[in-house]
Design an enzyme around this catalytic site. Sequence first.
Site, short mmCIF file in Angstrom:
data_model
loop_
_atom_site.label_atom_id
_atom_site.label_comp_id
_atom_site.label_asym_id
_atom_site.label_seq_id
_atom_site.Cartn_x
_atom_site.Cartn_y
_atom_site.Cartn_z
N ALA A 147 16.52 19.67 29.20
CA ALA A 147 17.31 18.97 28.18
C ALA A 147 18.35 18.08 28.84
CB ALA A 147 17.99 19.99 27.27
N PHE A 160 19.27 22.82 30.95
CA PHE A 160 19.65 21.43 31.18
C PHE A 160 19.06 20.89 32.48
CE2 PHE A 160 23.13 22.48 28.23
CZ PHE A 160 23.04 21.39 27.38
N CYS A 161 18.54 19.67 32.41
CA CYS A 161 17.99 18.99 33.57
C CYS A 161 19.00 18.91 34.72
CB CYS A 161 17.55 17.57 33.16
SG CYS A 161 17.09 16.49 34.52
N PHE A 162 20.25 18.62 34.39
CA PHE A 162 21.24 18.40 35.44
C PHE A 162 21.86 19.69 35.96
CE2 PHE A 162 20.38 14.21 34.10
CZ PHE A 162 20.53 13.45 35.24
#
Length: 181
Positions: A75, A139-141
């Site tokens: 996300a 989350f992607c990050f």
Amino acid sequence: MMRLIIDPEPGTPSWNMAVDEALLRSCHPLTLRFYKWRPFGLSLGHFQPNLTEAESRRWAALGIPVVRRLTGGGAILHADEITYSLTGEDGTHPFGQDVDHSYKLIHEVLISTLRSMGVPASYALDAPVAIKRSSQPFFCFARTTRLDVIADGKKLIGSAKRRRHKRALQHGSIILRSHLE
């Protein structure tokens, strides 16, 4: 030959995803698009599970629409970042080689550009090549793999790809300010 689109105004989350889907379905040549989001949005990767009812209500209460991306990955809260999409015919440059080839091409340009502005950008060479889907953070990050771009130990750029109907779409986010601190 490549077509460049720089959206002058931020688009809604649903608009941005619809434009990228239209570009993926089109017969247009290689197209690189840069855009922002307003209102800010949360995009879920193609393979991520749907949000629970409670999670959906929390995001709605914050005024953050949730959309599904065609590409994979985790996300992304699209707020202080620039999104790019690269679409073109699968099997041709830059989508003609292995799955990582187009990531490298785009990320090398972005690393060079960031370095020219004084940002110590590099690949995350100490990170794993990939992370099992079952152990990936939401989350992607919050996760980093070897082809992600980092500076000062923090992920700045991540990308994901989708191939469909002899076309390819690569999404990437370029973080301007972290939301995870």
